[in-house]
Design a protein around this motif. Structure first.
Motif, PDB file in Angstrom:
ATOM      1  N   LYS A   1      33.316  -2.376  56.158  1.00  0.00           N
ATOM      2  CA  LYS A   1      33.095  -3.581  56.962  1.00  0.00           C
ATOM      3  C   LYS A   1      31.807  -3.452  57.767  1.00  0.00           C
ATOM      4  O   LYS A   1      31.041  -4.413  57.890  1.00  0.00           O
ATOM      5  CB  LYS A   1      34.297  -3.803  57.896  1.00  0.00           C
ATOM      6  N   ARG A   2      31.532  -2.269  58.321  1.00  0.00           N
ATOM      7  CA  ARG A   2      30.304  -2.018  59.082  1.00  0.00           C
ATOM      8  C   ARG A   2      29.080  -2.295  58.217  1.00  0.00           C
ATOM      9  O   ARG A   2      28.151  -2.988  58.631  1.00  0.00           O
ATOM     10  CB  ARG A   2      30.283  -0.580  59.585  1.00  0.00           C
ATOM     11  N   GLN A   3      29.083  -1.749  57.001  1.00  0.00           N
ATOM     12  CA  GLN A   3      27.948  -1.940  56.094  1.00  0.00           C
ATOM     13  C   GLN A   3      27.761  -3.413  55.737  1.00  0.00           C
ATOM     14  O   GLN A   3      26.637  -3.916  55.693  1.00  0.00           O
ATOM     15  CB  GLN A   3      28.113  -1.089  54.828  1.00  0.00           C
ATOM     16  N   GLU A   4      28.880  -4.098  55.497  1.00  0.00           N
ATOM     17  CA  GLU A   4      28.828  -5.528  55.176  1.00  0.00           C
ATOM     18  C   GLU A   4      28.211  -6.321  56.326  1.00  0.00           C
ATOM     19  O   GLU A   4      27.320  -7.154  56.123  1.00  0.00           O
ATOM     20  CB  GLU A   4      30.242  -6.020  54.887  1.00  0.00           C
ATOM     21  N   LEU A   5      28.669  -6.046  57.548  1.00  0.00           N
ATOM     22  CA  LEU A   5      28.144  -6.751  58.719  1.00  0.00           C
ATOM     23  C   LEU A   5      26.664  -6.448  58.947  1.00  0.00           C
ATOM     24  O   LEU A   5      25.882  -7.358  59.252  1.00  0.00           O
ATOM     25  CB  LEU A   5      28.955  -6.373  59.961  1.00  0.00           C
ATOM     26  N   LEU A   6      26.278  -5.189  58.792  1.00  0.00           N
ATOM     27  CA  LEU A   6      24.867  -4.826  58.976  1.00  0.00           C
ATOM     28  C   LEU A   6      23.977  -5.496  57.935  1.00  0.00           C
ATOM     29  O   LEU A   6      22.882  -5.965  58.245  1.00  0.00           O
ATOM     30  CB  LEU A   6      24.698  -3.303  58.923  1.00  0.00           C
ATOM     31  N   GLU A   7      24.441  -5.556  56.695  1.00  0.00           N
ATOM     32  CA  GLU A   7      23.661  -6.226  55.640  1.00  0.00           C
ATOM     33  C   GLU A   7      23.472  -7.702  55.962  1.00  0.00           C
ATOM     34  O   GLU A   7      22.367  -8.240  55.832  1.00  0.00           O
ATOM     35  CB  GLU A   7      24.360  -6.078  54.280  1.00  0.00           C
ATOM     36  N   LEU A   8      24.540  -8.365  56.376  1.00  0.00           N
ATOM     37  CA  LEU A   8      24.450  -9.789  56.725  1.00  0.00           C
ATOM     38  C   LEU A   8      23.532 -10.007  57.918  1.00  0.00           C
ATOM     39  O   LEU A   8      22.747 -10.958  57.950  1.00  0.00           O
ATOM     40  CB  LEU A   8      25.849 -10.349  57.031  1.00  0.00           C
ATOM     41  N   TYR A   9      23.598  -9.121  58.903  1.00  0.00           N
ATOM     42  CA  TYR A   9      22.744  -9.232  60.086  1.00  0.00           C
ATOM     43  C   TYR A   9      21.278  -9.023  59.717  1.00  0.00           C
ATOM     44  O   TYR A   9      20.410  -9.805  60.104  1.00  0.00           O
ATOM     45  CB  TYR A   9      23.192  -8.240  61.162  1.00  0.00           C
TER      46      TYR A   9
END
Length: 92
Positions: A61-69
């Motif tokens: 989830k962290r990686q997903e959020l960072l990619e979107l950001y």
């Protein structure tokens, strides 16, 4: 209600003012580290970075959020809201 407090400093220039020998921090990293979340976490005020890298946010989830950001799909306010919700739900 979660409030976002963004530092008054120019995060881009501040990242560039570091020692020439130290690795340069990306502007988006600096923004996450200097944006405080108006919620108490582990007895203190924390940054978005602290929340993202807490045990409450799974790595995937962290990686997903960072990619979107980083892609500009998610604003910092949306990132704060999402991470705060995940942490709050995990603590209950």
């Amino acid at each position: 209600l979660i409030a976002v407090k963004i530092a008054d400093k120019d995060t881009v220039s501040e990242a560039g003012e570091k020692d020439d020998d130290s690795p340069k921090e990306e502007p988006w990293e600096t923004a996450l580290k200097t944006t405080a979340v108006d919620m108490e976490f582990q007895g203190r005020q924390v940054s978005v970075w602290d929340l993202l890298f807490s045990d409450y946010i799974p790595e995937e989830k962290r990686q997903e959020l960072l990619e979107l950001y980083r892609a500009g799909t998610l604003t910092i306010e949306e990132l704060v809201s999402t991470t705060s919700s995940i942490v709050t739900d995990s603590k209950e």
